[in-house]
Write a protein that holds these residues in place. Sequence first.
Motif, mmCIF file in Angstrom:
data_model
loop_
_atom_site.group_PDB
_atom_site.id
_atom_site.type_symbol
_atom_site.label_atom_id
_atom_site.label_comp_id
_atom_site.label_asym_id
_atom_site.label_seq_id
_atom_site.Cartn_x
_atom_site.Cartn_y
_atom_site.Cartn_z
ATOM 1 N N LYS A 111 0.834 -1.109 0.034
ATOM 2 C CA LYS A 111 0.003 -0.048 0.173
ATOM 3 C C LYS A 111 0.837 1.320 -0.017
ATOM 4 N N GLU A 112 1.876 1.442 0.829
ATOM 5 C CA GLU A 112 2.677 2.499 0.945
ATOM 6 C C GLU A 112 3.693 2.752 -0.282
ATOM 7 N N LEU A 113 3.862 1.528 -0.937
ATOM 8 C CA LEU A 113 4.649 1.704 -2.433
ATOM 9 C C LEU A 113 3.807 2.132 -3.595
ATOM 10 N N GLY A 114 2.519 1.742 -3.219
ATOM 11 C CA GLY A 114 1.570 2.211 -4.190
ATOM 12 C C GLY A 114 1.302 3.796 -3.991
ATOM 13 N N GLU A 115 1.284 4.317 -2.854
ATOM 14 C CA GLU A 115 1.227 5.594 -2.644
ATOM 15 C C GLU A 115 2.349 6.417 -3.192
ATOM 16 N N ILE A 116 3.443 5.822 -2.924
ATOM 17 C CA ILE A 116 4.791 6.497 -3.654
ATOM 18 C C ILE A 116 4.627 6.634 -4.869
ATOM 19 N N LEU A 117 4.425 5.375 -5.731
ATOM 20 C CA LEU A 117 4.180 5.147 -7.251
ATOM 21 C C LEU A 117 3.225 6.582 -7.763
ATOM 22 N N ALA A 118 1.832 6.418 -7.130
ATOM 23 C CA ALA A 118 0.868 7.440 -7.329
ATOM 24 C C ALA A 118 1.494 8.762 -7.435
ATOM 25 N N LEU A 119 2.389 9.227 -6.391
ATOM 26 C CA LEU A 119 2.890 10.492 -6.136
ATOM 27 C C LEU A 119 3.978 10.718 -7.275
ATOM 28 N N SER A 120 4.943 9.670 -7.884
ATOM 29 C CA SER A 120 5.811 9.939 -8.896
ATOM 30 C C SER A 120 5.131 10.020 -10.228
ATOM 31 N N ARG A 121 3.822 9.457 -10.235
ATOM 32 C CA ARG A 121 3.186 9.661 -11.793
ATOM 33 C C ARG A 121 2.448 10.978 -11.463
ATOM 34 N N ASN A 122 2.172 11.711 -10.580
ATOM 35 C CA ASN A 122 1.374 12.736 -10.476
ATOM 36 C C ASN A 122 2.447 13.990 -10.550
ATOM 37 N N LEU A 123 3.534 13.628 -10.160
ATOM 38 C CA LEU A 123 4.741 14.566 -10.564
ATOM 39 C C LEU A 123 4.784 14.817 -11.973
ATOM 40 N N ILE A 124 5.099 13.714 -12.866
ATOM 41 C CA ILE A 124 5.282 13.885 -14.273
ATOM 42 C C ILE A 124 3.968 14.315 -14.814
ATOM 43 N N ARG A 125 2.928 14.223 -14.296
ATOM 44 C CA ARG A 125 1.782 14.818 -14.812
ATOM 45 C C ARG A 125 1.811 16.422 -14.695
ATOM 46 N N CYS A 126 2.123 16.633 -13.515
ATOM 47 C CA CYS A 126 2.043 18.275 -13.179
ATOM 48 C C CYS A 126 3.348 18.964 -13.805
ATOM 49 N N GLU A 127 4.503 18.185 -14.002
ATOM 50 C CA GLU A 127 5.595 18.844 -14.843
ATOM 51 C C GLU A 127 5.342 19.015 -16.248
ATOM 52 N N VAL A 128 4.551 18.041 -16.981
ATOM 53 C CA VAL A 128 4.220 18.228 -18.172
ATOM 54 C C VAL A 128 3.133 19.380 -18.733
ATOM 55 N N LEU A 129 2.216 19.356 -17.579
ATOM 56 C CA LEU A 129 1.244 20.359 -17.773
ATOM 57 C C LEU A 129 1.484 21.492 -17.280
ATOM 58 N N GLY A 130 2.387 21.819 -16.580
ATOM 59 C CA GLY A 130 2.926 22.897 -15.772
ATOM 60 C C GLY A 130 2.163 23.388 -14.533
ATOM 61 N N GLU A 131 1.597 22.328 -13.959
ATOM 62 C CA GLU A 131 0.440 22.481 -12.961
ATOM 63 C C GLU A 131 1.356 22.480 -11.489
#
Length: 231
Positions: A111-131
């Motif tokens: 579960k904890e690793l899944g949360e870290i994975l979700a954060l890493s994917r959100n970082l890329i999304r925010c980086e690409v979209l400038g959010e």
Amino acid sequence: MLYTEQNVKDNIRNREGKRVFFLGKGDQLTSGARDFLRRERIEIRPGESAKIEVYRLLDGSEIREKPEHMTHLHGDVLVRKTHPRIAFRGAVDMLEAELMLCQLNVPEFRKELGEILALSRNLIRCEVLGEPVTEEKLCGLMEQEIRKRSHLPQDFYGQPHFMPEYTDGMEILLLNRCRCEARNAELAAARAFIDEDGKVTRGDILKAMNRMSSMLYLLMIRLKSGQKSKG
């Protein structure tokens, strides 16, 4: 295809400085996905309009064919594949691969690793979209708490700082490899978002990367001490 809210989030694109979602012919949205797009005021465009006819380069020039040595920075903007932001995305991609392998082999912290994975994917999304990256709890802990516990693990887990050895077992070694990849991605972020004058352009991403590597270290500490709970 039926797009869920998460599918939609993973496929948002940037066009003319706006967030858009391309919906193909025959594809559908769940009610949650449609509500998300409406709430975030993200325009839905037909899938056939997704193809870019003219690409822009950082120097302001335009080209009509995408060269093999270039890739998308965002929207219709192309950069060389050696660009620091592209290198950062690749480093996060490697981190995500290690996190998924760790989830498979360290079930105690799936579960904890899944949360870290979700954060890493959100970082890329925010980086690409400038959010901006919003600060939220990671594995039940806010940033200051993660920092405090990673600096003083003895006080919270009865386990002092340690250097991993092969005798610690596969699970700790896999967590350590994830931690190393998180640190590599953090260094890639520093190269991408700190300019030659030392100005930080994406401090939110740098902070989040640091949180991830520290949280992975805490998982190692917890496993070493025999404590699987958050306390």
